[in-house]
Design a protein around this motif. Sequence first.
Motif, PDB file in Angstrom:
ATOM      1  N   GLN A 281      92.958   9.284  54.910  1.00  0.00           N
ATOM      2  CA  GLN A 281      91.824   9.232  53.999  1.00  0.00           C
ATOM      3  C   GLN A 281      90.482   9.397  54.721  1.00  0.00           C
ATOM      4  OE1 GLN A 281      92.334   8.984  50.500  1.00  0.00           O
ATOM      5  NE2 GLN A 281      94.345   9.473  51.351  1.00  0.00           N
ATOM      6  N   LEU A 282      90.500   9.377  56.045  1.00  0.00           N
ATOM      7  CA  LEU A 282      89.269   9.535  56.809  1.00  0.00           C
ATOM      8  C   LEU A 282      88.807  10.992  56.833  1.00  0.00           C
ATOM      9  CD1 LEU A 282      89.992   7.238  59.879  1.00  0.00           C
ATOM     10  CD2 LEU A 282      87.999   7.060  58.388  1.00  0.00           C
ATOM     11  N   LEU A 283      87.519  11.189  57.073  1.00  0.00           N
ATOM     12  CA  LEU A 283      87.014  12.531  57.326  1.00  0.00           C
ATOM     13  C   LEU A 283      87.742  13.126  58.513  1.00  0.00           C
ATOM     14  CD1 LEU A 283      83.189  11.812  56.940  1.00  0.00           C
ATOM     15  CD2 LEU A 283      84.665  12.985  55.298  1.00  0.00           C
ATOM     16  N   TYR A 284      87.895  14.451  58.538  1.00  0.00           N
ATOM     17  CA  TYR A 284      88.772  15.099  59.510  1.00  0.00           C
ATOM     18  C   TYR A 284      88.378  14.816  60.956  1.00  0.00           C
ATOM     19  CZ  TYR A 284      85.325  18.707  60.634  1.00  0.00           C
ATOM     20  OH  TYR A 284      84.211  19.372  61.070  1.00  0.00           O
ATOM     21  N   ASP A 285      87.101  14.561  61.225  1.00  0.00           N
ATOM     22  CA  ASP A 285      86.659  14.337  62.599  1.00  0.00           C
ATOM     23  C   ASP A 285      86.428  12.856  62.906  1.00  0.00           C
ATOM     24  OD1 ASP A 285      84.493  14.076  60.946  1.00  0.00           O
ATOM     25  OD2 ASP A 285      83.085  15.127  62.258  1.00  0.00           O
ATOM     26  N   HIS A 286      86.959  11.962  62.072  1.00  0.00           N
ATOM     27  CA  HIS A 286      86.802  10.523  62.276  1.00  0.00           C
ATOM     28  C   HIS A 286      88.143   9.885  62.640  1.00  0.00           C
ATOM     29  CE1 HIS A 286      82.873  11.099  60.663  1.00  0.00           C
ATOM     30  NE2 HIS A 286      82.667   9.842  60.307  1.00  0.00           N
ATOM     31  N   ASN A 287      88.072   8.763  63.324  1.00  0.00           N
ATOM     32  CA  ASN A 287      89.218   7.885  63.490  1.00  0.00           C
ATOM     33  C   ASN A 287      88.687   6.455  63.589  1.00  0.00           C
ATOM     34  OD1 ASN A 287      88.447   7.304  66.213  1.00  0.00           O
ATOM     35  ND2 ASN A 287      89.507   9.157  66.905  1.00  0.00           N
ATOM     36  N   TRP A 288      89.575   5.488  63.818  1.00  0.00           N
ATOM     37  CA  TRP A 288      89.167   4.076  63.801  1.00  0.00           C
ATOM     38  C   TRP A 288      88.101   3.776  64.847  1.00  0.00           C
ATOM     39  CZ3 TRP A 288      91.300  -0.382  66.849  1.00  0.00           C
ATOM     40  CH2 TRP A 288      90.835  -1.613  66.354  1.00  0.00           C
ATOM     41  N   LEU A 289      88.050   4.570  65.916  1.00  0.00           N
ATOM     42  CA  LEU A 289      87.104   4.322  66.992  1.00  0.00           C
ATOM     43  C   LEU A 289      85.832   5.152  66.873  1.00  0.00           C
ATOM     44  CD1 LEU A 289      89.586   4.014  69.971  1.00  0.00           C
ATOM     45  CD2 LEU A 289      88.609   2.211  68.555  1.00  0.00           C
ATOM     46  N   HIS A 290      85.632   5.806  65.736  1.00  0.00           N
ATOM     47  CA  HIS A 290      84.375   6.517  65.511  1.00  0.00           C
ATOM     48  C   HIS A 290      83.239   5.487  65.476  1.00  0.00           C
ATOM     49  CE1 HIS A 290      81.244   8.787  63.403  1.00  0.00           C
ATOM     50  NE2 HIS A 290      81.884   9.884  63.760  1.00  0.00           N
ATOM     51  N   PRO A 291      82.078   5.800  66.049  1.00  0.00           N
ATOM     52  CA  PRO A 291      80.979   4.817  66.107  1.00  0.00           C
ATOM     53  C   PRO A 291      80.569   4.244  64.755  1.00  0.00           C
ATOM     54  CG  PRO A 291      80.498   6.681  67.535  1.00  0.00           C
ATOM     55  CD  PRO A 291      81.746   7.040  66.779  1.00  0.00           C
ATOM     56  N   ARG A 292      80.788   4.967  63.669  1.00  0.00           N
ATOM     57  CA  ARG A 292      80.376   4.487  62.348  1.00  0.00           C
ATOM     58  C   ARG A 292      81.354   3.464  61.767  1.00  0.00           C
ATOM     59  NH1 ARG A 292      79.564   9.304  58.358  1.00  0.00           N
ATOM     60  NH2 ARG A 292      79.182   7.515  56.994  1.00  0.00           N
TER      61      ARG A 292
ATOM     62  N   GLU B  67      83.481   5.388  77.359  1.00  0.00           N
ATOM     63  CA  GLU B  67      83.039   6.616  76.716  1.00  0.00           C
ATOM     64  C   GLU B  67      83.775   7.805  77.323  1.00  0.00           C
ATOM     65  OE1 GLU B  67      78.866   9.015  75.722  1.00  0.00           O
ATOM     66  OE2 GLU B  67      78.846   7.079  76.755  1.00  0.00           O
ATOM     67  N   GLY B  68      84.270   8.669  76.456  1.00  0.00           N
ATOM     68  CA  GLY B  68      84.965   9.862  76.906  1.00  0.00           C
ATOM     69  C   GLY B  68      86.427   9.651  77.235  1.00  0.00           C
ATOM     70  N   SER B  69      86.925   8.425  77.071  1.00  0.00           N
ATOM     71  CA  SER B  69      88.331   8.171  77.395  1.00  0.00           C
ATOM     72  C   SER B  69      89.231   8.690  76.289  1.00  0.00           C
ATOM     73  CB  SER B  69      88.567   6.680  77.613  1.00  0.00           C
ATOM     74  OG  SER B  69      88.209   5.943  76.450  1.00  0.00           O
ATOM     75  N   ARG B  70      90.485   8.894  76.637  1.00  0.00           N
ATOM     76  CA  ARG B  70      91.489   9.373  75.687  1.00  0.00           C
ATOM     77  C   ARG B  70      92.352   8.208  75.214  1.00  0.00           C
ATOM     78  NH1 ARG B  70      91.740  14.946  75.791  1.00  0.00           N
ATOM     79  NH2 ARG B  70      90.625  15.930  77.519  1.00  0.00           N
ATOM     80  N   THR B  71      92.892   8.363  74.019  1.00  0.00           N
ATOM     81  CA  THR B  71      93.628   7.262  73.407  1.00  0.00           C
ATOM     82  C   THR B  71      94.733   6.749  74.314  1.00  0.00           C
ATOM     83  OG1 THR B  71      93.132   8.080  71.191  1.00  0.00           O
ATOM     84  CG2 THR B  71      94.994   6.579  71.401  1.00  0.00           C
ATOM     85  N   TYR B  72      95.489   7.631  74.944  1.00  0.00           N
ATOM     86  CA  TYR B  72      96.639   7.190  75.733  1.00  0.00           C
ATOM     87  C   TYR B  72      96.210   6.315  76.910  1.00  0.00           C
ATOM     88  CZ  TYR B  72      95.727  10.442  79.606  1.00  0.00           C
ATOM     89  OH  TYR B  72      95.182  11.085  80.681  1.00  0.00           O
ATOM     90  N   GLN B  73      94.941   6.419  77.315  1.00  0.00           N
ATOM     91  CA  GLN B  73      94.479   5.675  78.477  1.00  0.00           C
ATOM     92  C   GLN B  73      94.232   4.192  78.186  1.00  0.00           C
ATOM     93  OE1 GLN B  73      91.154   8.439  79.143  1.00  0.00           O
ATOM     94  NE2 GLN B  73      91.987   8.873  81.177  1.00  0.00           N
ATOM     95  N   PHE B  74      93.930   3.843  76.939  1.00  0.00           N
ATOM     96  CA  PHE B  74      93.667   2.434  76.647  1.00  0.00           C
ATOM     97  C   PHE B  74      94.507   1.879  75.508  1.00  0.00           C
ATOM     98  CE2 PHE B  74      90.629   4.900  74.171  1.00  0.00           C
ATOM     99  CZ  PHE B  74      90.767   4.358  72.908  1.00  0.00           C
ATOM    100  N   HIS B  75      95.273   2.723  74.820  1.00  0.00           N
ATOM    101  CA  HIS B  75      96.074   2.247  73.693  1.00  0.00           C
ATOM    102  C   HIS B  75      97.054   1.147  74.096  1.00  0.00           C
ATOM    103  CE1 HIS B  75      99.381   2.424  70.677  1.00  0.00           C
ATOM    104  NE2 HIS B  75      98.347   2.389  69.849  1.00  0.00           N
TER     105      HIS B  75
END
Length: 252
Positions: free
Chosen positions: A92-103, A119-127
């Motif tokens: 249901q999110l906008l195509y360029d959003h995810n849970w970690l979007h600043p908004r 900043e700039g990290s990828r999901t697999y690095q901290f998930h």
Amino acid sequence: MTRAYAIGDIHGHLDKLEAAHALIAEDRARCGDTDAPVVHIGDLVDRGPDSPGVIQFLIDGQARGENWVVLKGNHDRMMEMFLREQPMVDTQLLYDHNWLHPRIGGIETLASYGVDVPEGSRTYQFHPKARAAVPERHRDYLANLPSHYRLGDLYFAHAGIRPGLPLDQQTEDDLCWIRKEFYDSNADHGPLIVHGHTPVDAVTHYGNRLNIDTGAGHGKAISAVVIEGRDAWVLGPSGREGVTREDPIFPI
């Protein structure tokens, strides 16, 4: 007469949630009602400073037998989906959003669990670190929250309902996310729909729906209300206060 209490969107503000419960306790004492449920309309997490404290407060209250109903909001759903073994993005999110979007507020929620998102990290690095930091009990709690609650002539859902669709056919997508179609409808939905999701300046009764989100996710208040039949009052330091009314004209 059906009586219920309800609390608007929380967004990680434990202090405001505790204050809302204190106002409900005062109203219970005044009217002598110890049985009416307290419905939390969802969005427990994100943006505020203490999402873990909010979740644990609600878990503990229900565990000791408090008559509390806690509904799933879109922010709770986004968090739970992201923290699955294989992280997911809510469709249901906008195509360029995810849970970690600043908004959205997921970064603040992870910070409250002690996890920084560089900043700039990828999901697999901290998930993996995020999953380890958020207790399994909290993740399971969010996953198993109901999306609606019916009590007599009241129907509670975080975002609202899809007009024209029978209540027993509503989808979680709509119950957690719907906006425009619901807000634009002046239809008589049957029960009064009690919801949050989109902040208003003050609790507002539209005749067919009651919006109780007063902007805690944006630094404003969490509102506690008491509902008797289809009438509602905001709970304040001096007791019950009237709500703003904007009644729709139901079609003949």
